[in-house]
Design a protein around this motif. Structure first.
Motif, short mmCIF file in Angstrom:
data_model
loop_
_atom_site.label_atom_id
_atom_site.label_comp_id
_atom_site.label_asym_id
_atom_site.label_seq_id
_atom_site.Cartn_x
_atom_site.Cartn_y
_atom_site.Cartn_z
N LEU A 44 -6.37 6.16 -6.21
CA LEU A 44 -5.79 5.19 -5.48
C LEU A 44 -7.35 4.58 -4.47
CD1 LEU A 44 -2.83 7.40 -3.43
CD2 LEU A 44 -2.57 5.01 -4.92
N GLY A 45 -8.36 5.09 -4.45
CA GLY A 45 -9.45 4.90 -4.06
C GLY A 45 -9.12 4.93 -2.69
N ILE A 46 -9.26 5.83 -2.35
CA ILE A 46 -8.51 6.24 -0.22
C ILE A 46 -8.88 7.79 -0.61
CG2 ILE A 46 -6.89 4.93 -0.18
CD1 ILE A 46 -5.57 7.11 -0.08
N TYR B 161 4.71 20.27 -9.29
CA TYR B 161 4.21 20.29 -8.23
C TYR B 161 2.84 21.57 -7.66
CZ TYR B 161 3.94 21.77 -3.56
OH TYR B 161 3.59 21.82 -2.08
N HIS B 162 2.56 22.79 -8.87
CA HIS B 162 1.35 23.45 -8.64
C HIS B 162 0.52 22.80 -9.28
CE1 HIS B 162 3.87 26.79 -7.11
NE2 HIS B 162 4.21 27.05 -7.87
N GLN B 163 0.62 22.39 -10.48
CA GLN B 163 -0.54 22.08 -10.73
C GLN B 163 -1.17 19.77 -10.55
OE1 GLN B 163 -2.55 23.52 -12.65
NE2 GLN B 163 -1.13 25.40 -12.37
N ALA B 164 -0.10 19.56 -9.73
CA ALA B 164 -0.36 18.55 -9.04
C ALA B 164 -1.76 18.22 -8.17
CB ALA B 164 1.44 17.87 -7.94
N SER B 165 -2.87 17.58 -8.28
CA SER B 165 -3.70 17.38 -7.97
C SER B 165 -3.88 15.97 -6.32
CB SER B 165 -4.98 17.25 -8.41
OG SER B 165 -5.77 17.04 -7.98
N VAL B 166 -4.14 16.86 -5.92
CA VAL B 166 -4.72 15.68 -4.84
C VAL B 166 -5.82 14.58 -4.92
CG1 VAL B 166 -4.62 15.34 -1.55
CG2 VAL B 166 -2.73 16.58 -2.25
N ASN B 167 -6.75 15.46 -5.64
CA ASN B 167 -7.43 14.47 -5.62
C ASN B 167 -7.45 13.53 -6.34
OD1 ASN B 167 -9.71 16.33 -3.82
ND2 ASN B 167 -9.94 18.13 -5.71
N ARG B 168 -6.61 13.96 -7.56
CA ARG B 168 -6.54 12.86 -9.05
C ARG B 168 -5.66 11.03 -8.05
NH1 ARG B 168 -5.80 17.77 -12.58
NH2 ARG B 168 -3.09 17.38 -11.94
N LYS C 253 0.79 -1.33 0.15
CA LYS C 253 -0.13 0.02 -0.04
C LYS C 253 0.58 1.10 -0.34
CE LYS C 253 -4.24 2.23 1.78
NZ LYS C 253 -5.29 2.01 3.01
N GLN C 254 2.14 1.19 0.58
CA GLN C 254 3.37 2.73 0.80
C GLN C 254 3.26 2.22 -0.57
OE1 GLN C 254 6.46 2.21 3.84
NE2 GLN C 254 4.81 1.06 4.74
N GLN C 255 3.32 1.41 -1.29
CA GLN C 255 4.10 1.73 -2.93
C GLN C 255 3.54 2.33 -3.77
OE1 GLN C 255 7.77 1.19 -3.03
NE2 GLN C 255 7.30 2.59 -4.97
N ARG C 256 2.60 1.91 -3.41
CA ARG C 256 0.59 2.09 -4.56
C ARG C 256 1.23 3.58 -4.02
NH1 ARG C 256 -4.49 0.60 -3.52
NH2 ARG C 256 -4.57 1.47 -5.77
N ILE C 257 0.99 3.97 -3.09
CA ILE C 257 1.01 5.76 -2.63
C ILE C 257 2.09 6.73 -3.31
CG2 ILE C 257 0.72 7.54 -0.56
CD1 ILE C 257 -1.08 4.83 0.74
N ILE C 258 3.08 5.63 -3.29
CA ILE C 258 4.41 6.43 -3.85
C ILE C 258 4.27 6.32 -5.31
CG2 ILE C 258 6.80 6.37 -4.01
CD1 ILE C 258 5.83 7.49 -1.09
N ASP C 259 4.04 5.01 -5.57
CA ASP C 259 4.04 4.81 -7.08
C ASP C 259 2.86 6.72 -8.03
OD1 ASP C 259 5.23 3.58 -7.12
OD2 ASP C 259 4.41 1.78 -7.76
N GLU C 260 1.45 6.41 -7.04
CA GLU C 260 0.58 7.80 -7.67
C GLU C 260 1.26 8.75 -7.54
OE1 GLU C 260 -1.66 6.35 -10.15
OE2 GLU C 260 -2.00 4.79 -9.60
N ALA C 261 1.63 9.35 -6.54
CA ALA C 261 2.01 10.81 -6.60
C ALA C 261 2.72 11.18 -7.36
CB ALA C 261 2.44 10.29 -4.74
N THR C 262 4.16 10.16 -7.70
CA THR C 262 5.07 10.17 -8.06
C THR C 262 4.82 10.25 -9.25
OG1 THR C 262 7.15 8.79 -6.70
CG2 THR C 262 7.05 9.34 -8.65
#
Length: 222
Positions: free
Chosen positions: A44-46, A32-39, A15-24
């Motif tokens: 991730l489905g969290i 940075y500025h256009q990166a979306s936490v919502n996306r 699960k840690q790796q999935r989060i890291i992969d999607e954020a990366t």
């Protein structure tokens, strides 16, 4: 220094790796500025609150990715530096160039983030992050240069700091040329085959040997 908390660290590795992969992926694609936490959380489905619970803010998430990337890059480089059993400094430099290309092949998204940081002036905390990258590189190169001077492989009159700066610059531009077409400069390094990369790394190393190497020592051995 990690910017996550124990809640994230206690998650299953997968699960840690999935989060890291999607954020990366998000930061690599959008900066940075256009990166979306919502996306990120949608893929991730969290819950969005979970990500903030793990990292505090979007900045905290990025800082965690940055720290993790630097740590990942150090491993292959250290292995490359120690790959030469006879402690040949220039062989270590050559192996470091190849290790850098290998890392980019394995972690292309991480390198895309670095390039955005390098070339986008409005990247948050750009000065802080790039300073840390350069410091990490200098820390890696300094023992090579000092050992090279002490062993007589490098010229005894070398300014250590300037030599480190030169090697850092060469290595950084070599990797950029392999990754970015308009930085190749016509030398045919961009996305070159493994054989060509090896040959070009050897050519760069030979040039460095001519400029930095202790010719007097080489003459004694001849």
């Amino acid at each position: 220094m990690s910017h996550s908390n124990t809640t994230f660290d206690n998650l299953p590795d997968e699960k840690q790796q999935r989060i890291i992969d999607e954020a990366t992926r998000e930061f690599a694609e959008y900066g940075y500025h256009q990166a979306s936490v919502n996306r990120i959380v949608t893929r991730l489905g969290i819950a969005k609150g979970s990500l903030f619970k793990y990292f505090g803010t979007k900045q905290g998430l990025f800082e965690h990715l940055f720290d993790r990337a630097v740590a990942q890059f150090k491993g292959p480089l250290k292995a490359a530096r120690g790959a030469s059993p006879d402690r040949d400094v220039f062989r270590g430099i050559e192996q470091s160039l190849l290790a850098g290309v290998n890392f980019i092949e394995s972690h292309p998204m991480i390198y895309r983030i670095y390039l955005k940081m390098l070339f986008q002036e409005n990247f948050p905390m750009r000065e802080k992050f790039l300073t840390e990258v350069r410091k990490a590189s200098a820390k890696y190169l300094r023992p090579m240069v000092e050992q090279g001077i002490a062993s007589g492989q490098l010229r005894p009159d070398l300014d250590t700091d300037m030599a480190i700066h030169l090697l850092d610059s060469v290595m950084d531009r070599f990797l950029q040329s392999w990754s970015v077409p308009h930085l190749d400069g016509g030398i045919g390094l961009y996305q070159a085959s493994r054989e060509d990369v090896i040959n070009k790394a050897a050519a760069v190393t030979d040039m460095l040997r001519c400029g930095l190497g202790n010719t007097a020592s080489a003459g004694d051995k001849a």
